[in-house]
Design an enzyme around this catalytic site. Structure first.
Site, PDB file in Angstrom:
ATOM      1  N   LEU A 191       0.832  -1.210   0.000  1.00 14.25           N
ATOM      2  CA  LEU A 191       0.000   0.000   0.000  1.00 14.25           C
ATOM      3  C   LEU A 191       0.865   1.259   0.000  1.00 14.25           C
ATOM      4  CD1 LEU A 191      -2.426  -1.470   2.637  1.00 14.25           C
ATOM      5  CD2 LEU A 191      -2.974  -1.105   0.231  1.00 14.25           C
ATOM      6  N   PRO A 192       0.303   2.401  -0.437  1.00 16.13           N
ATOM      7  CA  PRO A 192       1.124   3.600  -0.650  1.00 16.13           C
ATOM      8  C   PRO A 192       1.641   4.296   0.602  1.00 16.13           C
ATOM      9  CG  PRO A 192      -0.905   3.681  -1.965  1.00 16.13           C
ATOM     10  CD  PRO A 192      -1.058   2.565  -0.978  1.00 16.13           C
ATOM     11  N   THR A 233       6.241   0.611   1.958  1.00 14.38           N
ATOM     12  CA  THR A 233       7.317   1.421   2.531  1.00 14.38           C
ATOM     13  C   THR A 233       6.678   2.517   3.372  1.00 14.38           C
ATOM     14  OG1 THR A 233       8.831   0.973   0.694  1.00 14.38           O
ATOM     15  CG2 THR A 233       9.301   2.896   2.063  1.00 14.38           C
ATOM     16  N   LYS A 256      15.556  -0.166   4.809  1.00 15.63           N
ATOM     17  CA  LYS A 256      15.114   0.404   3.525  1.00 15.63           C
ATOM     18  C   LYS A 256      15.198   1.923   3.539  1.00 15.63           C
ATOM     19  CE  LYS A 256      12.747   0.965  -0.387  1.00 15.63           C
ATOM     20  NZ  LYS A 256      11.361   0.551  -0.612  1.00 15.63           N
ATOM     21  N   LYS A 284       8.605  11.005  -0.869  1.00 11.27           N
ATOM     22  CA  LYS A 284       7.895  10.288   0.186  1.00 11.27           C
ATOM     23  C   LYS A 284       8.859   9.524   1.087  1.00 11.27           C
ATOM     24  CE  LYS A 284       5.681   5.917   0.853  1.00 11.27           C
ATOM     25  NZ  LYS A 284       5.484   4.602   0.212  1.00 11.27           N
TER      26      LYS A 284
END
Length: 339
Positions: free
Chosen positions: A102-103, A135, A214, A289
């Site tokens: 998901l975003p 992420t 990450k 983001k």
């Protein structure tokens, strides 16, 4: 939060396994979030599962879910059975394994809230495994993990983070690298599932550690990308041939992924997005983001990021220009050079 050293897991001693990996029954999967990455990941997962298994798909864009299900049924020989669910909760209700892609953090939180708020999740033959490939910031991920543990206590369910690297190209080819955050005893179950969608799983430590790794990597990438664009622009302004300058950098101490593989100057690396008008690649909006998430996580950890604010400003100003918006993040060279 202190995490264990990162390791690449291939084979695990039998005594470390919490789950049996013997295939002797039907497994149910739910895949939630069919954007550019999730769409291709779900396709690879379904194609590599046995026909006895079942995959339920859900996306807020129902047309995307229907399209993928139809492609799976008509374009791929074999693989698991596929269904389209009307909600994330329905998709997950009978799932042994739930995968989400998901975003944003709020999407992850609301999705798991809908899954966990069902009146009674039926028991499964083995503990439910929730794999979040989104992420997001580590704190949000740990919040969801806590909610899963509270709703499914005493080992009834586990939540792990597994953000990935490799982009849409890697998702399509099944060559993604996953950074897994979970207890050692869960690796034996999570790894084979992830390897159906990628080629490498890096176990980074406890839950949340995958996201920490990450975001640290992407923070570094964000800085390297701007520095490479600045250095290349500087050299070009001095009259250097950009290919000559790139060769010098890549044979010297300035070598990095943005200089060697994703060089921001058109024509230097023919396969780089810069050589096709910065199309494809890793979008500048996604880099903004991830940089924002890294800054949030750093603030929570009281870790100083001396270059973060300026880097964020660079990406923000570049994306405001129509000639840069929606393009690969190396497009900051276009913004810097004025070309």
């Amino acid at each position: 939060m202190k995490t264990a050293p990162m390791r690449i897991w291939r084979q695990l001693p039998a005594q470390r396994r919490m789950f049996s990996t013997t295939r002797c029954r039907r497994d149910n999967y739910a895949f939630i979030g069919l954007g550019q990455m999730g769409y291709q990941m779900a396709r690879n997962l379904q194609s590599k599962l046995p026909p006895s298994d079942n995959v339920r798909l859900y996306d807020i864009n129902s047309a995307a879910a229907e399209k993928l299900a139809q492609e799976m049924k008509t374009q791929q020989a074999g693989g698991a059975k596929v269904e389209v669910a009307e909600s994330a909760a329905v998709a997950s209700r009978d799932a042994d394994t739930v995968i989400t892609c998901l975003p944003l953090p709020q999407h992850v939180k609301s999705t798991y809230q809908s899954i966990l708020s069902q009146d009674a999740l039926p028991s499964r033959p083995q503990p439910r495994l929730f794999i979040d490939c989104s992420t997001i910031d580590p704190s949000s991920s740990r919040e969801v993990a806590s909610a899963v543990e509270k709703t499914l206590p005493n080992g009834q369910g586990y939540f792990v983070d597994a953000p990935m690297s490799g982009g849409v190209v890697g998702a399509t080819a099944g060559t993604l690298t996953f950074m897994l955050g979970c207890p050692d005893d869960l690796v034996a179950r999570a790894e084979p599932i992830l390897l159906r969608m990628g080629k490498r799983v890096l176990h980074c430590g406890a839950q949340g550690a995958g996201l920490s790794a990450k975001l640290a990597n992407n923070y570094l990438l964000a800085i390297e990308n701007i520095a490479t664009a600045e250095a290349m622009n500087l050299g070009v302004r001095w009259g250097l041939d950009p290919k000559v300058l790139a060769n010098v950098i890549n044979l010297s101490t300035g070598k990095c992924w943005p200089s060697e593989v994703n060089n921001p100057v058109p024509g230097v690396v023919e396969t780089a997005p810069a050589s096709r008008e910065y199309a494809g690649g890793f979008g500048i909006g996604l880099m903004r983001k991830d940089l924002k998430l890294a800054m949030l996580a750093a603030n929570e950890a009281d870790a100083k990021l001396a270059l973060a604010e300026k880097a964020a400003e660079v990406y923000e100003k570049a994306e405001e220009e129509d000639r840069c918006k929606g393009r690969d993040f190396s497009v900051v060279y276009r913004w810097l050079s004025g070309k």
